[in-house]
Write an enzyme that holds these catalytic residues in place. Structure first.
Site, PDB file in Angstrom:
ATOM      1  N   ASN A  83       0.865  -1.179   0.000  1.00  0.00           N
ATOM      2  CA  ASN A  83       0.000   0.000   0.000  1.00  0.00           C
ATOM      3  C   ASN A  83       0.903   1.231   0.000  1.00  0.00           C
ATOM      4  O   ASN A  83       1.470   1.591   1.021  1.00  0.00           O
ATOM      5  CB  ASN A  83      -0.892  -0.035   1.256  1.00  0.00           C
ATOM      6  CG  ASN A  83      -1.701   1.236   1.411  1.00  0.00           C
ATOM      7  OD1 ASN A  83      -1.775   2.056   0.483  1.00  0.00           O
ATOM      8  ND2 ASN A  83      -2.315   1.408   2.576  1.00  0.00           N
ATOM      9  N   TRP A  84       1.014   1.846  -1.170  1.00  0.00           N
ATOM     10  CA  TRP A  84       1.963   2.965  -1.321  1.00  0.00           C
ATOM     11  C   TRP A  84       1.424   4.269  -0.743  1.00  0.00           C
ATOM     12  O   TRP A  84       2.140   5.273  -0.737  1.00  0.00           O
ATOM     13  CB  TRP A  84       2.340   3.149  -2.795  1.00  0.00           C
ATOM     14  CG  TRP A  84       3.059   1.974  -3.398  1.00  0.00           C
ATOM     15  CD1 TRP A  84       3.511   0.849  -2.737  1.00  0.00           C
ATOM     16  CD2 TRP A  84       3.427   1.795  -4.772  1.00  0.00           C
ATOM     17  NE1 TRP A  84       4.118  -0.001  -3.617  1.00  0.00           N
ATOM     18  CE2 TRP A  84       4.082   0.548  -4.872  1.00  0.00           C
ATOM     19  CE3 TRP A  84       3.260   2.561  -5.924  1.00  0.00           C
ATOM     20  CZ2 TRP A  84       4.566   0.060  -6.086  1.00  0.00           C
ATOM     21  CZ3 TRP A  84       3.741   2.091  -7.134  1.00  0.00           C
ATOM     22  CH2 TRP A  84       4.393   0.842  -7.204  1.00  0.00           C
ATOM     23  N   LYS A  85       0.159   4.239  -0.345  1.00  0.00           N
ATOM     24  CA  LYS A  85      -0.467   5.453   0.216  1.00  0.00           C
ATOM     25  C   LYS A  85      -0.219   6.645  -0.735  1.00  0.00           C
ATOM     26  O   LYS A  85      -0.140   6.447  -1.941  1.00  0.00           O
ATOM     27  CB  LYS A  85       0.049   5.711   1.636  1.00  0.00           C
ATOM     28  CG  LYS A  85      -0.138   4.468   2.510  1.00  0.00           C
ATOM     29  CD  LYS A  85      -0.020   4.718   3.965  1.00  0.00           C
ATOM     30  CE  LYS A  85      -0.234   3.395   4.698  1.00  0.00           C
ATOM     31  NZ  LYS A  85      -0.315   3.539   6.129  1.00  0.00           N
TER      32      LYS A  85
ATOM     33  N   HIS B  56      -9.810   1.061   4.598  1.00  0.00           N
ATOM     34  CA  HIS B  56      -8.528   1.280   5.281  1.00  0.00           C
ATOM     35  C   HIS B  56      -8.760   2.251   6.443  1.00  0.00           C
ATOM     36  O   HIS B  56      -9.560   3.187   6.327  1.00  0.00           O
ATOM     37  CB  HIS B  56      -7.491   1.843   4.306  1.00  0.00           C
ATOM     38  CG  HIS B  56      -6.117   1.883   4.900  1.00  0.00           C
ATOM     39  ND1 HIS B  56      -5.725   2.879   5.765  1.00  0.00           N
ATOM     40  CD2 HIS B  56      -5.070   1.030   4.795  1.00  0.00           C
ATOM     41  CE1 HIS B  56      -4.482   2.635   6.155  1.00  0.00           C
ATOM     42  NE2 HIS B  56      -4.063   1.517   5.585  1.00  0.00           N
TER      43      HIS B  56
ATOM     44  N   GLU C 210      -7.207   4.697   7.512  1.00  0.00           N
ATOM     45  CA  GLU C 210      -7.005   6.122   7.209  1.00  0.00           C
ATOM     46  C   GLU C 210      -8.238   6.689   6.506  1.00  0.00           C
ATOM     47  O   GLU C 210      -8.541   7.873   6.635  1.00  0.00           O
ATOM     48  CB  GLU C 210      -5.718   6.309   6.385  1.00  0.00           C
ATOM     49  CG  GLU C 210      -4.492   6.124   7.279  1.00  0.00           C
ATOM     50  CD  GLU C 210      -3.249   5.612   6.595  1.00  0.00           C
ATOM     51  OE1 GLU C 210      -3.141   5.685   5.360  1.00  0.00           O
ATOM     52  OE2 GLU C 210      -2.351   5.120   7.328  1.00  0.00           O
TER      53      GLU C 210
ATOM     54  N   GLU D 137      -5.734  -4.770  10.490  1.00  0.00           N
ATOM     55  CA  GLU D 137      -4.715  -3.740  10.713  1.00  0.00           C
ATOM     56  C   GLU D 137      -5.058  -2.964  11.984  1.00  0.00           C
ATOM     57  O   GLU D 137      -5.875  -2.043  11.936  1.00  0.00           O
ATOM     58  CB  GLU D 137      -4.673  -2.764   9.536  1.00  0.00           C
ATOM     59  CG  GLU D 137      -4.260  -3.391   8.228  1.00  0.00           C
ATOM     60  CD  GLU D 137      -3.696  -2.352   7.277  1.00  0.00           C
ATOM     61  OE1 GLU D 137      -2.557  -2.514   6.857  1.00  0.00           O
ATOM     62  OE2 GLU D 137      -4.382  -1.362   6.991  1.00  0.00           O
TER      63      GLU D 137
ATOM     64  N   GLY E  25       2.036   2.500  10.725  1.00  0.00           N
ATOM     65  CA  GLY E  25       2.981   3.599  10.560  1.00  0.00           C
ATOM     66  C   GLY E  25       3.622   4.058  11.857  1.00  0.00           C
ATOM     67  O   GLY E  25       4.268   5.095  11.902  1.00  0.00           O
TER      68      GLY E  25
ATOM     69  N   SER F  60       3.050  -1.893  10.479  1.00  0.00           N
ATOM     70  CA  SER F  60       4.497  -1.907  10.760  1.00  0.00           C
ATOM     71  C   SER F  60       5.161  -3.248  10.505  1.00  0.00           C
ATOM     72  O   SER F  60       6.068  -3.654  11.247  1.00  0.00           O
ATOM     73  CB  SER F  60       4.780  -1.415  12.182  1.00  0.00           C
ATOM     74  OG  SER F  60       4.342  -0.074  12.326  1.00  0.00           O
TER      75      SER F  60
ATOM     76  N   GLY G 197       2.729  -1.042   4.353  1.00  0.00           N
ATOM     77  CA  GLY G 197       2.740   0.381   4.012  1.00  0.00           C
ATOM     78  C   GLY G 197       4.164   0.863   3.815  1.00  0.00           C
ATOM     79  O   GLY G 197       4.763   0.682   2.746  1.00  0.00           O
ATOM     80  N   GLY G 198       4.736   1.438   4.855  1.00  0.00           N
ATOM     81  CA  GLY G 198       6.066   2.043   4.772  1.00  0.00           C
ATOM     82  C   GLY G 198       7.115   1.171   4.098  1.00  0.00           C
ATOM     83  O   GLY G 198       7.859   1.642   3.227  1.00  0.00           O
TER      84      GLY G 198
HETATM   85  P1  PGA Z   1       2.543   0.420   7.706  1.00  0.00           P
HETATM   86  O1  PGA Z   1       1.111   0.635   6.975  1.00  0.00           O
HETATM   87  O2  PGA Z   1       3.119  -0.874   7.193  1.00  0.00           O
HETATM   88  O3  PGA Z   1       3.334   1.622   7.311  1.00  0.00           O
HETATM   89  O4  PGA Z   1       2.259   0.350   9.180  1.00  0.00           O
HETATM   90  C1  PGA Z   1       0.228  -0.429   6.781  1.00  0.00           C
HETATM   91  C2  PGA Z   1      -1.024   0.063   6.098  1.00  0.00           C
HETATM   92  O5  PGA Z   1      -1.538   1.131   6.464  1.00  0.00           O
HETATM   93  O6  PGA Z   1      -1.575  -0.581   5.180  1.00  0.00           O
END
Ligand code: PGA
Length: 253
Positions: A9-11, A95, A97, A167, A173, A212, A233-234
């Protein structure tokens, strides 16, 4: 046995140049004998570019969000049909967010899930509790409510063509991961909730863990019985770390 899925997930990160390099690096590190499947979820403007670079490459393409509507005067929205038309096979729905920063309700997430499937996309339904909810002992209740709303609206049959992602919001994050034991426990709760409706579908559906996940903790998380991959994500923004997680999945799953 369920095939592991590692999703990036590149956000809202990237540029034409960075995205192009990332895909080239991912392609170079694919393991032809690896069991794990890969999925990348770029920001909307890069879907076409990434899709063209993935032509003939065994990496799936998905989007990070979708409209609940199929078409109309919804400025700024993107329909599931458009995503499918641009080469997407998957889309994230719900998600955290989107739920917290954009106020998406369980009801809207269920509508997006249904809209995605109606256009032939596989929704990746994201669920998870906040730190406050966990501290109050509400983790199971929250996750079951989020999954339950989609079950109620779409039916258990819909889960045969979907992916779930647990999640915990407090782990996204933040560098804090759920321990493998904590994550496995919630995954088992979700699978049991689905099994109460249909044991076969529950046994087949993939439940990813996200929050994470990094190369150094991936193997022990992915080795758990009900954890069928990761939503990254990251660590998905660098091919080196993303593909290290992919290699861990190939080894342990
Ligand atoms: P993260 O993000 O690996 O940076 O914690 C995961 C996500 O939001 O899908």
């Amino acid at each position: 046995m369920r095939t592991p899925l590692i999703a990036g997930n590149w956000k809202m990160y990237g540029s034409r140049e960075r995205v192009g390099q990332l895909i080239a690096d991912i392609r170079a590190q694919l393991d032809p004998n690896g069991r794990a499947e890969l999925l990348v979820l770029p920001p909307f403007p890069y879907l076409g570019l990434v899709g063209s670079q993935l032509d003939g490459v065994p990496v799936d393409l998905g989007a990070q969000d979708v409209s609940a509507y199929s078409e109309g005067a919804y400025t700024g929205e993107v329909s599931a049909g458009m995503l499918a038309d641009c080469g997407c096979s998957h889309v994230l729905v719900g998600h955290s967010e989107r739920r917290t920063l954009h106020g998406e309700s369980d009801e809207l997430v269920a509508a997006k899930f249904i809209a995605a499937q109606a256009a032939g996309l596989k929704p990746v339904l994201c669920v998870g509790e906040t730190l406050e909810e966990r501290d109050q002992g509400q983790t199971e209740e929250v996750v079951q409510r989020q999954v339950g709303r989609v079950l109620q609206e779409a039916g258990i049959g819909a889960f045969s063509d979907a992916v779930l992602a647990y999640e915990p919001v407090w782990a996204i994050g933040t560098g804090r991961t759920a321990s493998p034991v904590q994550a496995q426990a919630v995954h088992a709760v979700i699978r049991a909730q689905l099994a109460a409706e249909d044991a076969t579908i529950a046994g087949q559906v993939r439940i990813l863990y996200g929050g994470s996940v990094k190369p150094d903790n991936a193997a022990e998380i992915l080795a758990r019985e009900d954890i069928d991959g990761g939503l990254i994500g990251g660590a998905s923004l660098q091919a080196e770390s993303f593909m290290a997680i992919y290699r861990a999945a190939n080894q342990v799953c």
